[in-house]
Motif scaffolding. Structure first.
Motif, PDB file in Angstrom:
ATOM      1  N   UNK A 312      -1.941   5.484  12.420  1.00 35.15           N
ATOM      2  CA  UNK A 312      -2.573   5.221  13.717  1.00 35.15           C
ATOM      3  C   UNK A 312      -3.894   5.974  13.840  1.00 35.15           C
ATOM      4  N   UNK A 313      -4.002   7.142  13.178  1.00 36.81           N
ATOM      5  CA  UNK A 313      -5.281   7.864  13.276  1.00 36.81           C
ATOM      6  C   UNK A 313      -6.202   7.547  12.106  1.00 36.81           C
ATOM      7  N   UNK A 314      -5.640   6.903  11.072  1.00 42.28           N
ATOM      8  CA  UNK A 314      -6.446   6.367   9.972  1.00 42.28           C
ATOM      9  C   UNK A 314      -7.233   7.423   9.194  1.00 42.28           C
ATOM     10  N   UNK A 315      -6.785   8.707   9.205  1.00 42.27           N
ATOM     11  CA  UNK A 315      -7.499   9.712   8.390  1.00 42.27           C
ATOM     12  C   UNK A 315      -7.176   9.442   6.930  1.00 42.27           C
ATOM     13  N   UNK A 316      -5.915   9.496   6.577  1.00 44.42           N
ATOM     14  CA  UNK A 316      -5.472   9.247   5.196  1.00 44.42           C
ATOM     15  C   UNK A 316      -4.208   8.396   5.284  1.00 44.42           C
ATOM     16  N   UNK A 317      -4.368   7.071   5.195  1.00 44.14           N
ATOM     17  CA  UNK A 317      -3.209   6.198   5.405  1.00 44.14           C
ATOM     18  C   UNK A 317      -2.269   6.183   4.195  1.00 44.14           C
ATOM     19  N   UNK A 318      -1.568   7.276   4.015  1.00 47.30           N
ATOM     20  CA  UNK A 318      -0.626   7.434   2.892  1.00 47.30           C
ATOM     21  C   UNK A 318       0.681   7.971   3.433  1.00 47.30           C
ATOM     22  N   UNK A 319       1.735   7.663   2.695  1.00 45.93           N
ATOM     23  CA  UNK A 319       3.069   8.008   3.168  1.00 45.93           C
ATOM     24  C   UNK A 319       3.251   9.512   3.391  1.00 45.93           C
ATOM     25  N   UNK A 320       2.907  10.326   2.379  1.00 44.92           N
ATOM     26  CA  UNK A 320       3.183  11.762   2.531  1.00 44.92           C
ATOM     27  C   UNK A 320       2.305  12.383   3.619  1.00 44.92           C
ATOM     28  N   UNK A 321       1.119  11.801   3.822  1.00 46.21           N
ATOM     29  CA  UNK A 321       0.248  12.306   4.890  1.00 46.21           C
ATOM     30  C   UNK A 321       0.841  11.954   6.258  1.00 46.21           C
ATOM     31  N   UNK A 322       1.419  10.745   6.366  1.00 51.50           N
ATOM     32  CA  UNK A 322       2.044  10.337   7.634  1.00 51.50           C
ATOM     33  C   UNK A 322       3.200  11.281   7.965  1.00 51.50           C
TER      34      UNK A 322
END
Ligand SMILES: Cc1cc2nc3c(=O)[nH]c(=O)nc-3n(C[C@H](O)[C@H](O)[C@H](O)COP(=O)(O)OP(=O)(O)OC[C@H]3O[C@@H](n4cnc5c(N)ncnc54)[C@H](O)[C@@H]3O)c2cc1C
Length: 463
Positions: A312-322
């Motif tokens: 939703x914030x689109x900084x780093x759209x990756x699983x571990x970052x989420x």
């Protein structure tokens, strides 16, 4: 209309939302989690897992076709049963989704609200016009959806996104893929290896997440040995004809080519799910896409008790970052007004193409000209890679001229998903190229290729 009072309301039961909910509960707060779509997370349902399942089938087909150089001959025709391929993708995917859903079902029923949430004000939400949630803090973890540029509308219901691919019961004969980013490359190559006629078109010359032009050019040429990929395509016409889509483009020689496909797969990027959230009813400042302005360290939106995490914030759209961001947002929501910055891990990204693409640390595009050296290795003559006939790849590692520290790497090559971890761990430890070279390298392994690149960088760093 039911009214619920809570300390923390989390919107979205994806990876980020579940992590936020659990962190708020662990901090001793009352929390609810609101989900409008199906439970199971994007990653397990229509993202990371089904894409890797499709790729695994494609790799099996590819390996089978390439045994002859070893003197191993598979006589007779290789038969790919599209129904069986898709049945395994869906059933294994459903197994992964099942684990997630069981985890969600372990959340007390009173904490789970079904429906789409909308802000009434900063901390009041309405869910499907049935429930009002009065929270002291809110975490937005609504994920993202594929963008569909207006011209694609011409394709009607033959325009598909990744979700649709994983719902297929059989493989189609042909697919045109728009967008050679991570998703387009992974799905495009996998479908091609499974016998689907594939063309992949980009517009800006970009390829996957790569920013180093030398690596990008190498990767583009490697993929083109296998399927048609034009990262800088000139598509002149797009239309729908019967059950097919018709695409006219200029090929690399500038000739106009018209081709028909069963489907057009849009993989041109994803946008945060903020539409319909009623953010205009909050006092939050919004950017041009309608996403609240937020602090990338604390994930807090302005000074409000509102946090935003995951895609939703689109900084780093990756699983571990989420997952990391969700936990941090949940903790900060619980401790608000005390908030602390999220300790981010070393940047790491992997594309599960073949050869794989990986990036670690700082991107080439973000490095300051003249401040770094580039160590290079080609995997074409790298011992172990050649042994396995996986000898396609080119790697760049970047070292800081002033300190000798390892700054980052971009490459395409064999076993990149594993090498990426060695490099990310080194980056996070702040190691110098010299310290990395003092580590063990077994023989004969693909990692010896990494050592060659590091040695090249070390030689260039030496006065
Ligand atoms: C094809 C594909 C392949 C991928 N492969 C990888 C990979 O290999 N490795 C990797 O690290 N990442 C990969 N990703 C990215 C990864 O899947 C995402 O970064 C991650 O799933 C984001 O999690 P999230 O919690 O932010 O969003 P999601 O899991 O999408 O959760 C958001 C949830 O919010 C719900 N929601 C939205 N609006 C509302 C509302 N108003 N009210 C209530 N609920 C709402 C949605 O229904 C959804 O369930 C891939 C993604 C795709 C699409």
């Amino acid at each position: 209309m039911t009214t619920i009072q809570t300390d923390v309301a989390v919107i979205g039961a994806g990876t980020a939302g579940l992590a936020a909910y659990r962190a708020a509960i662990a901090a001793g707060k009352r929390a609810v989690i609101i989900e409008g779509g199906p439970y199971g997370t994007t990653c397990a349902r229509v993202g990371c897992m089904p894409s890797k399942l499709l790729i695994a089938a494609a790799e099996a087909a590819h390996e089978l076709r390439h045994t002859a150089p070893f003197g191993v001959h598979v006589d007779g025709q290789i038969r790919i049963d599209g129904r069986e391929v898709m049945a395994r993708v869906r059933s294994e995917r459903d197994r992964f989704v099942g684990f997630v859903v069981r985890g969600v079902e372990n959340i007390p029923e009173a904490d789970r609200i079904r429906g789409y949430a909308r802000f009434i004000d900063n901390t009041t939400l309405e869910v499907d016009g049935q429930t009002t949630v009065r929270a002291s803090r809110v975490v937005i973890a609504t994920g993202s959806t594929p963008t569909l540029p207006a011209p694609f509308k011409a394709f009607g219901d033959r325009l598909i996104v990744n979700d649709d691919v994983f719902a297929w019961e059989d493989l189609p004969a042909s697919v045109v893929v728009f967008g050679p980013g991570v998703i387009g490359l992974e799905l495009g190559q996998a479908l091609s290896r499974l016998g689907v006629r594939v063309r992949v078109f980009g517009v800006s010359g970009s390829l996957g997440p790569l920013t180093d032009p030398v690596i990008r050019a190498y990767a583009a040429s490697t993929f083109n040995d296998e399927f048609y990929l034009d990262p800088n395509a000139r598509v002149t016409e797009m239309e729908r004809d019967g059950d097919q889509v018709v695409v006219t483009y200029l090929d690399r020689e500038g000739r106009s080519v018209t081709e028909r496909f069963d489907y057009a797969l849009a993989a041109t990027g994803r946008e945060p799910n903020v539409r319909g959230l009623g953010l205009e009813n909050t006092g939050l400042a919004l950017d041009e896409r309608g996403v609240p302005l937020f602090d990338a360290q604390t994930l807090q939106c302005g000074n409000a008790p509102v946090f935003i995490a995951g895609d939703a914030n689109n900084i780093l759209p990756l699983l571990h970052e989420a997952a990391d961001e969700g936990k941090a947002a949940g903790e900060n929501a619980a401790s608000y007004p005390q908030v602390k910055p999220l300790a981010r891990r070393a940047p790491i990204g992997v594309v599960f193409s073949d050869p794989q693409i990986a990036m670690v640390g700082q991107r080439f595009a973000d490095l300051v000209d003249g401040s770094f050296v580039t160590g290079e290795v080609s995997f074409e003559d790298q011992g172990r890679s050649r042994v396995m006939l996986k000898n396609r790849g080119l790697m760049h590692v970047y070292g800081d001229k002033a300190t000798g520290r390892f700054l980052g790497a971009e490459w395409t090559g064999p076993r990149a998903e594993n090498i990426a971890h060695l490099l990310a761990w080194s980056y996070q430890q702040g190691l110098t190229i010299g310290q990395m070279l003092a580590m063990p390298f077994y023989h004969p392994v693909v990692e010896e290729g990494l050592r060659t690149a590091l040695r090249d960088a070390a030689a260039k760093l030496a006065p």
